[in-house]
Design a protein around this motif. Structure first.
Motif, PDB file in Angstrom:
ATOM      1  N   THR A 132       0.836  -1.204   0.000  1.00  0.00           N
ATOM      2  CA  THR A 132       0.000   0.000   0.000  1.00  0.00           C
ATOM      3  C   THR A 132       0.868   1.251   0.000  1.00  0.00           C
ATOM      4  O   THR A 132       0.632   2.192  -0.769  1.00  0.00           O
ATOM      5  N   ASP A 133       1.889   1.272   0.838  1.00  0.00           N
ATOM      6  CA  ASP A 133       2.791   2.429   0.898  1.00  0.00           C
ATOM      7  C   ASP A 133       3.511   2.637  -0.432  1.00  0.00           C
ATOM      8  O   ASP A 133       3.695   3.782  -0.870  1.00  0.00           O
ATOM      9  N   LEU A 134       3.903   1.558  -1.074  1.00  0.00           N
ATOM     10  CA  LEU A 134       4.565   1.684  -2.378  1.00  0.00           C
ATOM     11  C   LEU A 134       3.620   2.248  -3.432  1.00  0.00           C
ATOM     12  O   LEU A 134       4.023   3.048  -4.286  1.00  0.00           O
ATOM     13  N   ILE A 135       2.346   1.854  -3.378  1.00  0.00           N
ATOM     14  CA  ILE A 135       1.358   2.431  -4.292  1.00  0.00           C
ATOM     15  C   ILE A 135       1.230   3.925  -4.041  1.00  0.00           C
ATOM     16  O   ILE A 135       1.218   4.727  -4.983  1.00  0.00           O
ATOM     17  N   LEU A 136       1.160   4.313  -2.772  1.00  0.00           N
ATOM     18  CA  LEU A 136       1.068   5.744  -2.446  1.00  0.00           C
ATOM     19  C   LEU A 136       2.304   6.498  -2.919  1.00  0.00           C
ATOM     20  O   LEU A 136       2.206   7.616  -3.438  1.00  0.00           O
ATOM     21  N   GLN A 137       3.477   5.900  -2.766  1.00  0.00           N
ATOM     22  CA  GLN A 137       4.706   6.533  -3.249  1.00  0.00           C
ATOM     23  C   GLN A 137       4.649   6.716  -4.764  1.00  0.00           C
ATOM     24  O   GLN A 137       5.001   7.780  -5.285  1.00  0.00           O
ATOM     25  N   LYS A 138       4.208   5.687  -5.481  1.00  0.00           N
ATOM     26  CA  LYS A 138       4.084   5.784  -6.939  1.00  0.00           C
ATOM     27  C   LYS A 138       3.101   6.888  -7.325  1.00  0.00           C
ATOM     28  O   LYS A 138       3.312   7.625  -8.287  1.00  0.00           O
ATOM     29  N   LEU A 139       2.032   7.020  -6.570  1.00  0.00           N
ATOM     30  CA  LEU A 139       1.051   8.079  -6.839  1.00  0.00           C
ATOM     31  C   LEU A 139       1.659   9.469  -6.663  1.00  0.00           C
ATOM     32  O   LEU A 139       1.417  10.364  -7.480  1.00  0.00           O
ATOM     33  N   LEU A 140       2.446   9.635  -5.626  1.00  0.00           N
ATOM     34  CA  LEU A 140       3.115  10.921  -5.429  1.00  0.00           C
ATOM     35  C   LEU A 140       4.098  11.206  -6.561  1.00  0.00           C
ATOM     36  O   LEU A 140       4.231  12.348  -7.013  1.00  0.00           O
ATOM     37  N   ARG A 141       4.760  10.177  -7.031  1.00  0.00           N
ATOM     38  CA  ARG A 141       5.653  10.342  -8.183  1.00  0.00           C
ATOM     39  C   ARG A 141       4.866  10.758  -9.428  1.00  0.00           C
ATOM     40  O   ARG A 141       5.276  11.657 -10.164  1.00  0.00           O
ATOM     41  N   VAL A 142       3.744  10.082  -9.669  1.00  0.00           N
ATOM     42  CA  VAL A 142       2.919  10.415 -10.836  1.00  0.00           C
ATOM     43  C   VAL A 142       2.425  11.855 -10.741  1.00  0.00           C
ATOM     44  O   VAL A 142       2.468  12.598 -11.730  1.00  0.00           O
ATOM     45  N   LYS A 143       1.983  12.255  -9.557  1.00  0.00           N
ATOM     46  CA  LYS A 143       1.519  13.639  -9.384  1.00  0.00           C
ATOM     47  C   LYS A 143       2.636  14.627  -9.714  1.00  0.00           C
ATOM     48  O   LYS A 143       2.407  15.655 -10.355  1.00  0.00           O
ATOM     49  N   GLN A 144       3.852  14.325  -9.287  1.00  0.00           N
ATOM     50  CA  GLN A 144       4.980  15.209  -9.579  1.00  0.00           C
ATOM     51  C   GLN A 144       5.267  15.244 -11.084  1.00  0.00           C
ATOM     52  O   GLN A 144       5.503  16.310 -11.649  1.00  0.00           O
ATOM     53  N   ILE A 145       5.230  14.091 -11.721  1.00  0.00           N
ATOM     54  CA  ILE A 145       5.451  14.048 -13.176  1.00  0.00           C
ATOM     55  C   ILE A 145       4.341  14.828 -13.888  1.00  0.00           C
ATOM     56  O   ILE A 145       4.609  15.569 -14.849  1.00  0.00           O
ATOM     57  N   GLU A 146       3.111  14.676 -13.424  1.00  0.00           N
ATOM     58  CA  GLU A 146       2.004  15.448 -14.020  1.00  0.00           C
ATOM     59  C   GLU A 146       2.241  16.944 -13.840  1.00  0.00           C
ATOM     60  O   GLU A 146       2.032  17.730 -14.778  1.00  0.00           O
ATOM     61  N   ASP A 147       2.695  17.335 -12.650  1.00  0.00           N
ATOM     62  CA  ASP A 147       2.998  18.749 -12.404  1.00  0.00           C
ATOM     63  C   ASP A 147       4.140  19.232 -13.287  1.00  0.00           C
ATOM     64  O   ASP A 147       4.218  20.416 -13.612  1.00  0.00           O
ATOM     65  N   ASN A 148       5.016  18.316 -13.679  1.00  0.00           N
ATOM     66  CA  ASN A 148       6.138  18.641 -14.581  1.00  0.00           C
ATOM     67  C   ASN A 148       5.739  18.482 -16.051  1.00  0.00           C
ATOM     68  O   ASN A 148       6.603  18.356 -16.916  1.00  0.00           O
ATOM     69  N   LYS A 149       4.435  18.452 -16.313  1.00  0.00           N
ATOM     70  CA  LYS A 149       3.900  18.337 -17.685  1.00  0.00           C
ATOM     71  C   LYS A 149       4.350  17.054 -18.381  1.00  0.00           C
ATOM     72  O   LYS A 149       4.582  17.023 -19.583  1.00  0.00           O
ATOM     73  N   GLY A 150       4.524  15.972 -17.599  1.00  0.00           N
ATOM     74  CA  GLY A 150       4.865  14.676 -18.153  1.00  0.00           C
ATOM     75  C   GLY A 150       6.340  14.459 -18.420  1.00  0.00           C
ATOM     76  O   GLY A 150       6.748  13.404 -18.888  1.00  0.00           O
ATOM     77  N   LYS A 151       7.160  15.446 -18.100  1.00  0.00           N
ATOM     78  CA  LYS A 151       8.592  15.355 -18.396  1.00  0.00           C
ATOM     79  C   LYS A 151       9.353  14.777 -17.199  1.00  0.00           C
ATOM     80  O   LYS A 151       9.106  15.118 -16.060  1.00  0.00           O
ATOM     81  N   THR A 152      10.292  13.890 -17.514  1.00  0.00           N
ATOM     82  CA  THR A 152      11.220  13.384 -16.504  1.00  0.00           C
ATOM     83  C   THR A 152      12.634  13.521 -17.055  1.00  0.00           C
ATOM     84  O   THR A 152      12.833  13.586 -18.269  1.00  0.00           O
ATOM     85  N   ILE A 153      13.596  13.568 -16.173  1.00  0.00           N
ATOM     86  CA  ILE A 153      14.993  13.690 -16.593  1.00  0.00           C
ATOM     87  C   ILE A 153      15.622  12.305 -16.695  1.00  0.00           C
ATOM     88  O   ILE A 153      16.202  11.955 -17.719  1.00  0.00           O
ATOM     89  N   VAL A 154      15.508  11.520 -15.637  1.00  0.00           N
ATOM     90  CA  VAL A 154      16.117  10.184 -15.639  1.00  0.00           C
ATOM     91  C   VAL A 154      15.143   9.096 -15.180  1.00  0.00           C
ATOM     92  O   VAL A 154      15.507   7.926 -15.158  1.00  0.00           O
ATOM     93  N   SER A 155      13.952   9.465 -14.828  1.00  0.00           N
ATOM     94  CA  SER A 155      13.016   8.525 -14.215  1.00  0.00           C
ATOM     95  C   SER A 155      12.081   7.895 -15.236  1.00  0.00           C
ATOM     96  O   SER A 155      11.909   8.396 -16.335  1.00  0.00           O
ATOM     97  N   GLU A 156      11.465   6.794 -14.797  1.00  0.00           N
ATOM     98  CA  GLU A 156      10.438   6.146 -15.614  1.00  0.00           C
ATOM     99  C   GLU A 156       9.287   7.116 -15.827  1.00  0.00           C
ATOM    100  O   GLU A 156       9.065   8.025 -15.031  1.00  0.00           O
ATOM    101  N   GLY A 157       8.540   6.868 -16.871  1.00  0.00           N
ATOM    102  CA  GLY A 157       7.390   7.715 -17.163  1.00  0.00           C
ATOM    103  C   GLY A 157       6.167   7.332 -16.357  1.00  0.00           C
ATOM    104  O   GLY A 157       6.190   6.401 -15.537  1.00  0.00           O
ATOM    105  N   ILE A 158       5.091   8.032 -16.614  1.00  0.00           N
ATOM    106  CA  ILE A 158       3.840   7.805 -15.906  1.00  0.00           C
ATOM    107  C   ILE A 158       3.336   6.381 -16.135  1.00  0.00           C
ATOM    108  O   ILE A 158       2.863   5.725 -15.210  1.00  0.00           O
ATOM    109  N   ASP A 159       3.453   5.889 -17.359  1.00  0.00           N
ATOM    110  CA  ASP A 159       2.926   4.549 -17.668  1.00  0.00           C
ATOM    111  C   ASP A 159       3.564   3.474 -16.789  1.00  0.00           C
ATOM    112  O   ASP A 159       2.868   2.602 -16.264  1.00  0.00           O
ATOM    113  N   ALA A 160       4.857   3.533 -16.596  1.00  0.00           N
ATOM    114  CA  ALA A 160       5.551   2.535 -15.766  1.00  0.00           C
ATOM    115  C   ALA A 160       5.063   2.590 -14.317  1.00  0.00           C
ATOM    116  O   ALA A 160       4.946   1.553 -13.658  1.00  0.00           O
TER     117      ALA A 160
END
Length: 180
Positions: A132-160
């Motif tokens: 459950t905690d890992l799902i929540l962590q992934k959600l926070l990551r997705v929210k950050q990527i969404e706030d960054n307009k879908g752009k990442t520098i070295v990280s997996e994308g939203i789909d992953a």
């Protein structure tokens, strides 16, 4: 690992059945949802699971399993939205939506099987609360990527991240005995 594959399929059969029934009831109204809206729906489900895990008293008679199913199905909707884009009006038949569901779950299961091989099924020694905690962590990551307009520098994308959330939710359901 064959047992994992069979258990995974049993969980997805339950999730897919609910998805198709809801498609028959509501059509593809979810197709109007933007990704942040789907992410927020998944976040609500994960927060409720965490609350159920931490609180002794329950005021709604639904457990963790229905919420994990919601995480899986909303994540699959998000993957479909990533592929097809958001629309102004529902546009998918039950048949086409189910085909897309199957396509994305097959990709996600293949990812799981590959990771599961490399990690030696380490998830089997994890607690449901950790998943459950890992799902929540992934959600926070997705929210950050969404706030960054879908752009990442070295990280997996939203789909992953959505794929990982699906797989963690399936693992949690297997731990909860839902694959029997």
């Amino acid at each position: 690992m064959q047992d994992t594959s069979t258990q995974y399929d049993a969980i997805i059969t339950k999730c897919r059945d609910l998805f198709t029934k809801k498609m028959k009831d509501y059509g593809s109204a979810w197709r109007i949802l933007r990704l942040p809206s789907l992410t927020d729906q998944i976040f609500i489900k994960a927060q409720r699971i965490r609350g159920l895990q931490e609180n002794e008293e329950r005021k709604v008679d639904e457990g963790e399993v229905s919420e994990f199913i919601g995480i899986i199905n909303y994540s699959l909707m998000a993957l479909i939205q990533l592929e097809k884009g958001v629309v102004d009006q529902p546009d998918l038949s039950v048949g086409l939506a189910t085909e897309l569901y199957d396509k994305h779950i097959n990709i996600t299961k293949t990812l799981m099987m590959n990771k599961n091989h490399d990690y030696g099924e380490a998830w089997r020694d994890m607690r449901v609360s950790s998943l459950t905690d890992l799902i929540l962590q992934k959600l926070l990551r997705v929210k950050q990527i969404e706030d960054n307009k879908g752009k990442t520098i070295v990280s997996e994308g939203i789909d992953a991240n959505y794929q990982d959330m699906i797989n963690y939710a399936v693992f949690a359901m297997i731990h909860l005995g839902e694959a029997n």
